[in-house]
Design a protein around this motif. Structure first.
Motif, PDB file in Angstrom:
ATOM      1  N   ILE A   1      39.501  53.748  47.811  1.00 55.76           N
ATOM      2  CA  ILE A   1      39.022  53.260  46.517  1.00 55.76           C
ATOM      3  C   ILE A   1      40.079  52.390  45.839  1.00 55.76           C
ATOM      4  CG2 ILE A   1      38.527  54.031  44.160  1.00 55.76           C
ATOM      5  CD1 ILE A   1      36.843  56.239  45.307  1.00 55.76           C
ATOM      6  N   VAL A   2      41.325  52.828  45.866  1.00 55.12           N
ATOM      7  CA  VAL A   2      42.396  52.021  45.267  1.00 55.12           C
ATOM      8  C   VAL A   2      42.491  50.661  45.960  1.00 55.12           C
ATOM      9  CG1 VAL A   2      44.893  51.859  44.928  1.00 55.12           C
ATOM     10  CG2 VAL A   2      43.719  54.015  44.479  1.00 55.12           C
ATOM     11  N   SER A   3      42.391  50.677  47.298  1.00 58.15           N
ATOM     12  CA  SER A   3      42.482  49.423  48.054  1.00 58.15           C
ATOM     13  C   SER A   3      41.308  48.492  47.751  1.00 58.15           C
ATOM     14  CB  SER A   3      42.520  49.749  49.547  1.00 58.15           C
ATOM     15  OG  SER A   3      42.418  48.579  50.317  1.00 58.15           O
ATOM     16  N   TYR A   4      40.099  49.044  47.666  1.00 55.51           N
ATOM     17  CA  TYR A   4      38.916  48.201  47.457  1.00 55.51           C
ATOM     18  C   TYR A   4      38.822  47.685  46.018  1.00 55.51           C
ATOM     19  CZ  TYR A   4      37.153  49.343  52.086  1.00 55.51           C
ATOM     20  OH  TYR A   4      36.993  49.462  53.447  1.00 55.51           O
ATOM     21  N   PHE A   5      39.363  48.424  45.062  1.00 58.06           N
ATOM     22  CA  PHE A   5      39.386  47.892  43.698  1.00 58.06           C
ATOM     23  C   PHE A   5      40.250  46.624  43.626  1.00 58.06           C
ATOM     24  CE2 PHE A   5      37.751  51.792  41.515  1.00 58.06           C
ATOM     25  CZ  PHE A   5      36.889  51.132  40.653  1.00 58.06           C
ATOM     26  N   GLN A   6      41.228  46.525  44.537  1.00 59.96           N
ATOM     27  CA  GLN A   6      42.120  45.368  44.533  1.00 59.96           C
ATOM     28  C   GLN A   6      41.728  44.325  45.574  1.00 59.96           C
ATOM     29  OE1 GLN A   6      46.407  46.725  44.185  1.00 59.96           O
ATOM     30  NE2 GLN A   6      45.431  48.686  44.590  1.00 59.96           N
ATOM     31  N   ALA A   7      40.540  44.455  46.163  1.00 60.71           N
ATOM     32  CA  ALA A   7      40.115  43.519  47.212  1.00 60.71           C
ATOM     33  C   ALA A   7      40.109  42.087  46.679  1.00 60.71           C
ATOM     34  CB  ALA A   7      38.727  43.910  47.719  1.00 60.71           C
ATOM     35  N   PHE A   8      40.753  41.192  47.427  1.00 60.49           N
ATOM     36  CA  PHE A   8      40.844  39.806  46.971  1.00 60.49           C
ATOM     37  C   PHE A   8      40.709  38.765  48.090  1.00 60.49           C
ATOM     38  CE2 PHE A   8      43.730  36.167  46.395  1.00 60.49           C
ATOM     39  CZ  PHE A   8      43.040  35.496  45.408  1.00 60.49           C
ATOM     40  N   PRO A   9      41.477  38.854  49.204  1.00 60.73           N
ATOM     41  CA  PRO A   9      41.488  37.737  50.170  1.00 60.73           C
ATOM     42  C   PRO A   9      40.114  37.393  50.721  1.00 60.73           C
ATOM     43  CG  PRO A   9      43.237  39.317  50.656  1.00 60.73           C
ATOM     44  CD  PRO A   9      42.362  39.950  49.624  1.00 60.73           C
ATOM     45  N   GLN A  10      39.329  38.416  51.101  1.00 58.85           N
ATOM     46  CA  GLN A  10      38.027  38.130  51.696  1.00 58.85           C
ATOM     47  C   GLN A  10      37.101  37.410  50.709  1.00 58.85           C
ATOM     48  OE1 GLN A  10      39.405  41.080  50.979  1.00 58.85           O
ATOM     49  NE2 GLN A  10      37.984  42.772  51.284  1.00 58.85           N
ATOM     50  N   PHE A  11      37.167  37.773  49.421  1.00 62.48           N
ATOM     51  CA  PHE A  11      36.312  37.109  48.423  1.00 62.48           C
ATOM     52  C   PHE A  11      36.801  35.685  48.147  1.00 62.48           C
ATOM     53  CE2 PHE A  11      35.525  41.590  47.595  1.00 62.48           C
ATOM     54  CZ  PHE A  11      34.141  41.605  47.486  1.00 62.48           C
ATOM     55  N   GLN A  12      38.110  35.486  48.107  1.00 60.03           N
ATOM     56  CA  GLN A  12      38.653  34.161  47.849  1.00 60.03           C
ATOM     57  C   GLN A  12      38.326  33.209  48.991  1.00 60.03           C
ATOM     58  OE1 GLN A  12      39.894  32.590  45.482  1.00 60.03           O
ATOM     59  NE2 GLN A  12      40.977  30.850  46.406  1.00 60.03           N
ATOM     60  N   ILE A  13      38.389  33.690  50.228  1.00 55.04           N
ATOM     61  CA  ILE A  13      38.198  32.814  51.389  1.00 55.04           C
ATOM     62  C   ILE A  13      36.710  32.632  51.716  1.00 55.04           C
ATOM     63  CG2 ILE A  13      38.572  32.659  53.886  1.00 55.04           C
ATOM     64  CD1 ILE A  13      41.291  34.008  53.381  1.00 55.04           C
ATOM     65  N   MET A  14      35.930  33.701  51.632  1.00 52.86           N
ATOM     66  CA  MET A  14      34.558  33.633  52.117  1.00 52.86           C
ATOM     67  C   MET A  14      33.577  33.085  51.090  1.00 52.86           C
ATOM     68  SD  MET A  14      34.436  37.233  54.248  1.00 52.86           S
ATOM     69  CE  MET A  14      32.825  36.937  54.969  1.00 52.86           C
ATOM     70  N   THR A  15      33.748  33.433  49.820  1.00 47.64           N
ATOM     71  CA  THR A  15      32.734  33.037  48.836  1.00 47.64           C
ATOM     72  C   THR A  15      33.296  32.381  47.575  1.00 47.64           C
ATOM     73  OG1 THR A  15      32.798  35.188  47.742  1.00 47.64           O
ATOM     74  CG2 THR A  15      31.273  34.949  49.581  1.00 47.64           C
ATOM     75  N   LYS A  16      34.556  32.634  47.248  1.00 44.15           N
ATOM     76  CA  LYS A  16      35.161  32.175  45.990  1.00 44.15           C
ATOM     77  C   LYS A  16      34.347  32.628  44.769  1.00 44.15           C
ATOM     78  CE  LYS A  16      37.757  28.235  47.743  1.00 44.15           C
ATOM     79  NZ  LYS A  16      37.688  28.679  49.144  1.00 44.15           N
ATOM     80  N   GLY A  17      33.721  33.781  44.901  1.00 40.12           N
ATOM     81  CA  GLY A  17      32.957  34.329  43.778  1.00 40.12           C
ATOM     82  C   GLY A  17      31.519  33.888  43.727  1.00 40.12           C
ATOM     83  N   GLU A  18      31.114  32.913  44.524  1.00 40.11           N
ATOM     84  CA  GLU A  18      29.748  32.395  44.510  1.00 40.11           C
ATOM     85  C   GLU A  18      28.868  33.215  45.449  1.00 40.11           C
ATOM     86  OE1 GLU A  18      28.883  30.256  42.334  1.00 40.11           O
ATOM     87  OE2 GLU A  18      30.928  29.927  41.619  1.00 40.11           O
TER      88      GLU A  18
ATOM     89  N   TRP B   1      23.861  33.692  54.780  1.00 43.17           N
ATOM     90  CA  TRP B   1      24.587  34.936  54.540  1.00 43.17           C
ATOM     91  C   TRP B   1      25.508  34.868  53.321  1.00 43.17           C
ATOM     92  CZ3 TRP B   1      23.175  39.080  57.337  1.00 43.17           C
ATOM     93  CH2 TRP B   1      22.518  38.863  58.540  1.00 43.17           C
ATOM     94  N   LEU B   2      26.257  33.778  53.197  1.00 47.43           N
ATOM     95  CA  LEU B   2      27.239  33.688  52.111  1.00 47.43           C
ATOM     96  C   LEU B   2      26.731  32.865  50.930  1.00 47.43           C
ATOM     97  CD1 LEU B   2      30.472  33.132  54.238  1.00 47.43           C
ATOM     98  CD2 LEU B   2      29.595  35.270  53.271  1.00 47.43           C
ATOM     99  N   GLY B   3      25.566  32.228  51.057  1.00 43.84           N
ATOM    100  CA  GLY B   3      25.049  31.392  49.983  1.00 43.84           C
ATOM    101  C   GLY B   3      23.873  31.987  49.247  1.00 43.84           C
ATOM    102  N   ASP B   4      23.285  33.022  49.801  1.00 46.85           N
ATOM    103  CA  ASP B   4      22.129  33.686  49.170  1.00 46.85           C
ATOM    104  C   ASP B   4      22.630  34.873  48.342  1.00 46.85           C
ATOM    105  OD1 ASP B   4      19.845  35.136  48.527  1.00 46.85           O
ATOM    106  OD2 ASP B   4      18.811  34.485  50.350  1.00 46.85           O
ATOM    107  N   PRO B   5      22.281  34.930  47.039  1.00 49.53           N
ATOM    108  CA  PRO B   5      22.756  36.056  46.209  1.00 49.53           C
ATOM    109  C   PRO B   5      22.358  37.422  46.737  1.00 49.53           C
ATOM    110  CG  PRO B   5      21.791  34.326  44.847  1.00 49.53           C
ATOM    111  CD  PRO B   5      21.499  33.958  46.266  1.00 49.53           C
TER     112      PRO B   5
END
Length: 311
Positions: free
Chosen positions: A241-258, A168-172
């Motif tokens: 929309i304003v909130s999702y443009f600033q979304a950060f914690p879930q990406f930092q913790i779950m995937t770190k951008g990968e 889920w988190l490793g497949d593009p």
């Protein structure tokens, strides 16, 4: 005793002059808004201005000198493939998550609002709002375990149907979709409550008239519910929309951008440039671009979402 009671009655009967009333109202408004204005200035306006100033410098906390470089940081953005990639991922995430959020929350609000028993309706509203109370970082950690390839909940469910496990988190192909799923689960509570408040404000007389005219449920929803919810929908869409443009914690913790930067949103890229690479001047330029994008999108929404409906 009789004279003193007579004086009190006369005093109670006195009326304040208009200018004295206006002065008291101005004092109340000033006393109420001053602390809010100070907090907004210190914690919102000053950081924004400071960030805009830093964007014109080659500033790093690890260097002794921070030379002024003008628009060089902004020019560099156009040739930064990672910045352009993160910008595209951000728009993709916002578009998919906001549309899904509004559709799901509106359907849930209509379903809950149709429950006749008030206590049961309040129970459903509380249940859907509960995930919004949990810290987003903690929720992201829990969902990371559920997305685990070896022993995560979702792959265990797939195994029950003899289906192959998914990374889920490793497949593009699935990583961004997985983060959107987690975001929707954690965030829909607010919008469900807002849509339910909007539905409660619609007078029943419109629905009664529709029933007398023989309108179907779909016609009632399309011609009455949806137009009369236009202001609520506008508010929900703007804030989401304003909130999702600033979304950060879930990406930092779950995937770190990968993987392969397929989940590298702009907020995460700004964080990495500022605190991992100590390149705060360049990160400030990216933050200024993000601020400009949010302002433009919000202005377009407010202009396009003007409603003539009154009830």
């Amino acid at each position: 005793m009789e004279i003193s009671s007579l004086k009190r009655e006369r005093g109670a009967g006195r009326r304040l002059r208009p200018h004295a009333v206006h002065r008291k109202q101005r004092l109340f408004v000033t006393a109420s808004l001053t602390p809010i204005f100070i907090l907004f200035t210190v914690f919102a306006f000053v950081p924004i201005v400071w960030s805009l100033i830093l964007s014109f410098y080659q500033y790093s906390p690890l260097r002794e000198e921070s030379p002024f470089i003008g628009l060089e940081n902004y020019i560099r953005l156009f040739s930064d493939e990672l910045f352009l990639k993160s910008l595209g991922v951000t728009f993709k995430f916002v578009a998919a998550a906001v549309i899904a959020n509004i559709i799901i929350t509106l359907l849930i609000a209509i379903a809950v609002n149709s429950v006749r028993f008030r206590g049961l309706r309040s129970l459903f509203r509380t249940i859907f709002f509960l995930p919004a109370i949990a810290p987003l970082a903690g929720t992201a950690v829990v969902w990371s375990t559920m997305f685990n390839y070896d022993n995560g909940l979702f792959n265990m469910i797939l195994a029950q149907f003899n289906l192959a496990p998914i990374n889920w988190l490793g497949d593009p192909a699935y990583a961004l979709f997985s983060v959107i799923m987690m975001t929707l689960w954690a965030d829909i509570g607010y919008n469900v409550v807002l849509f339910m408040a909007g539905l409660d404000s619609v007078p029943d007389i419109y629905y009664e008239a529709a029933r007398l005219e023989g309108a179907t449920r779909l016609q009632t929803f399309w011609h009455i519910t949806l137009p009369l919810l236009s202001r609520t929908t506008l508010f929900v869409s703007v804030t989401t929309i304003v909130s999702y443009f600033q979304a950060f914690p879930q990406f930092q913790i779950m995937t770190k951008g990968e993987p392969f930067n397929e989940t590298r949103v702009l907020a995460l890229h700004i964080y990495d440039q500022a605190f991992s690479n100590s390149n705060m001047g360049y990160a400030s330029a990216m933050a200024a671009v993000l601020l400009l994008i949010i302002l433009l999108v919000t202005m377009i929404q407010l202009r396009a979402g003007r409603s003539q409906w009154e009830h």
